[in-house]
Design a protein around this motif. Structure first.
Motif, PDB file in Angstrom:
ATOM      1  N   ARG A  16       0.825  -1.214   0.000  1.00  0.00           N
ATOM      2  CA  ARG A  16       0.000   0.000   0.000  1.00  0.00           C
ATOM      3  C   ARG A  16       0.845   1.244   0.000  1.00  0.00           C
ATOM      4  O   ARG A  16       2.034   1.243   0.342  1.00  0.00           O
ATOM      5  N   ALA A  18       0.254   5.149   1.625  1.00  0.00           N
ATOM      6  CA  ALA A  18      -0.660   5.730   2.613  1.00  0.00           C
ATOM      7  C   ALA A  18      -0.345   7.203   2.867  1.00  0.00           C
ATOM      8  O   ALA A  18       0.178   7.567   3.917  1.00  0.00           O
ATOM      9  N   SER A  20      -0.603  11.198   3.737  1.00  0.00           N
ATOM     10  CA  SER A  20      -1.378  12.106   4.585  1.00  0.00           C
ATOM     11  C   SER A  20      -1.752  13.313   3.729  1.00  0.00           C
ATOM     12  O   SER A  20      -0.873  13.927   3.135  1.00  0.00           O
ATOM     13  N   TYR A 179      -1.726   8.131  15.142  1.00  0.00           N
ATOM     14  CA  TYR A 179      -1.236   7.441  13.948  1.00  0.00           C
ATOM     15  C   TYR A 179      -0.774   6.021  14.272  1.00  0.00           C
ATOM     16  O   TYR A 179      -1.068   5.073  13.547  1.00  0.00           O
ATOM     17  N   ARG A 197       7.921   2.193   2.516  1.00  0.00           N
ATOM     18  CA  ARG A 197       7.662   3.612   2.780  1.00  0.00           C
ATOM     19  C   ARG A 197       8.970   4.305   3.129  1.00  0.00           C
ATOM     20  O   ARG A 197      10.035   3.697   3.103  1.00  0.00           O
ATOM     21  N   LEU A 201       9.988   6.542   9.119  1.00  0.00           N
ATOM     22  CA  LEU A 201       9.198   5.666   9.985  1.00  0.00           C
ATOM     23  C   LEU A 201       9.975   4.427  10.435  1.00  0.00           C
ATOM     24  O   LEU A 201       9.403   3.494  10.994  1.00  0.00           O
ATOM     25  N   LYS A 235      13.562  17.231   6.512  1.00  0.00           N
ATOM     26  CA  LYS A 235      12.635  16.461   5.682  1.00  0.00           C
ATOM     27  C   LYS A 235      11.982  17.331   4.615  1.00  0.00           C
ATOM     28  O   LYS A 235      11.477  18.396   4.908  1.00  0.00           O
TER      29      LYS A 235
HETATM   30  N1  GLU Z   1       0.828   8.814   6.282  1.00  0.00           N
HETATM   31  C1  GLU Z   1       2.233   8.722   6.502  1.00  0.00           C
HETATM   32  C2  GLU Z   1       2.959   9.838   5.751  1.00  0.00           C
HETATM   33  O1  GLU Z   1       2.437  10.420   4.826  1.00  0.00           O
HETATM   34  C3  GLU Z   1       2.811   7.400   6.025  1.00  0.00           C
HETATM   35  C4  GLU Z   1       2.406   6.284   6.902  1.00  0.00           C
HETATM   36  C5  GLU Z   1       2.821   4.918   6.436  1.00  0.00           C
HETATM   37  O2  GLU Z   1       3.203   4.706   5.283  1.00  0.00           O
HETATM   38  O3  GLU Z   1       2.712   4.007   7.263  1.00  0.00           O
HETATM   39  O4  GLU Z   1       4.074  10.158   6.073  1.00  0.00           O
END
Ligand code: GLU
Ligand code: ZN
Length: 311
Positions: A16, A18, A20, A179, A197, A201, A235
């Motif tokens: 996926r 994801a 924001s 989150y 990703r 993270l 960032k």
């Molecule tokens: N929503 C988060 C962001 O845009 C990413 C979260 C994820 O991929 O787990 O940084």
């Protein structure tokens, strides 16, 4: 039949992207989208898109459809229906309730200032106070601290003990789910097997793995791509106004994102349709050839073209 395949099997891959919706898609999020898309397709997997609009104060109206249109312009088409976290609040409440009934959650009244004064890491001050009431944050009793895990690109990731053992917040004092909770509930409910990703993270992933264990569900495999940074430690995010990538003329940024990931596309590819560029990238894709770093410095020139500085 033997079970030599330690993975979930070639057909079971579900990945996926994801984003924001706090602003338009920028170069850093294009890299994450592209990397997760290629890894999913290289494994004949599904690639889902989820809009992470849980942090409502940061949501910019219209940014979600803007991001989705940009993904389409770049040829990054997703499988199935897009989901929005804002439509799943009852589900997050249900999981929170379940954790509470299992005695895994407690109310906390400590302010950020108080925690900072005590060294910045929460040491379980309210764990046994049995606080009740409206204006409390909810913290997870950390019973599954994860001190290290294996990232598919970065290798072994070690987490400092204090960080691993912290009772972190799953529902904020202002009533918003955190989150850290919702990402795990969503990845679990969507049957995500592989998370690709950005490396911002890398450390929070340990908490996510621990929460999967606490919920009795196998954690996905994680792979963290280098983060595009504007200058050391900075960032390139929507918050600091990284420019939106070009939706009318996607080929140059798509090639830049491929170079960023470690590909060496022929400059002539810039004249091809995005679908052809993606097919070329898929034909070349190998996890071992991806650029392995936590950060890569990039800058944009006057025309908005991304320069990759660290090659
Ligand atoms: N929503 C988060 C962001 O845009 C990413 C979260 C994820 O991929 O787990 O940084
Ligand atoms: Zn507290």
């Amino acid at each position: 039949m033997t079970h030599l395949d330690g993975d979930h099997g070639a057909t079971a891959y579900v990945g996926r992207f994801a984003p924001s919706p706090s602003g338009p898609l920028h170069f850093g999020s294009l890299v994450a989208a592209l990397g997760s898309y290629l890894d999913a397709h290289a494994h004949q997997g599904q690639w889902l898109v989820r809009i992470e609009d849980i942090d409502t104060p940061r949501v910019r109206p219209g940014a979600d459809s803007d991001i989705l249109h940009t993904l389409e312009a770049y040829g990054l088409h997703w499988h199935g229906e897009v989901i929005w976290q804002s439509q799943r609040l009852p589900r997050y409440a249900q999981v929170t309730q379940q954790l509470m009934e299992q005695g895994q959650v407690y109310g906390c009244q400590c302010t950020r200032k108080e925690i900072k004064a005590l060294g910045g890491v929460y040491k379980g001050h309210c764990r046994n106070l049995q606080l009740r009431g409206e204006h409390l944050a909810l913290r997870l009793k950390q019973q599954q601290p994860v001190y290290h895990y294996l990232d598919a690109l970065q290798g072994r990731v070690d987490i400092a003990a204090l960080e691993a053992e912290e009772d972190y917040i799953i529902k904020r004092r202002d009533g918003l789910f955190a989150y850290q909770l919702v990402v795990v509930v969503d990845d679990m409910d969507q049957g995500i097997t592989h998370v690709v990703r950005g490396a911002d993270l890398l450390i929070p992933t340990a908490r996510q793995i621990g929460l999967f264990q606490q919920l009795g569900y196998p954690a996905p495999q994680y792979m963290h791509l280098p983060l595009a940074v504007a200058s050391p430690g900075f960032k390139l995010s929507k918050q600091n106004y990284a420019p939106a990538i070009d939706r009318q003329n996607p080929q140059p940024a798509l090639l830049d994102a491929l170079r960023f990931l470690g590909f060496a596309p022929d400059p002539e590819l810039v004249t091809y349709p995005v679908a052809d560029i993606l097919s070329w990238a898929l034909s070349q894709y190998q996890r071992q050839s991806l650029r392995r770093a936590l950060e890569v410095q990039v800058s944009a020139d006057a025309n908005g073209k991304t320069q990759i500085q660290q090659l």
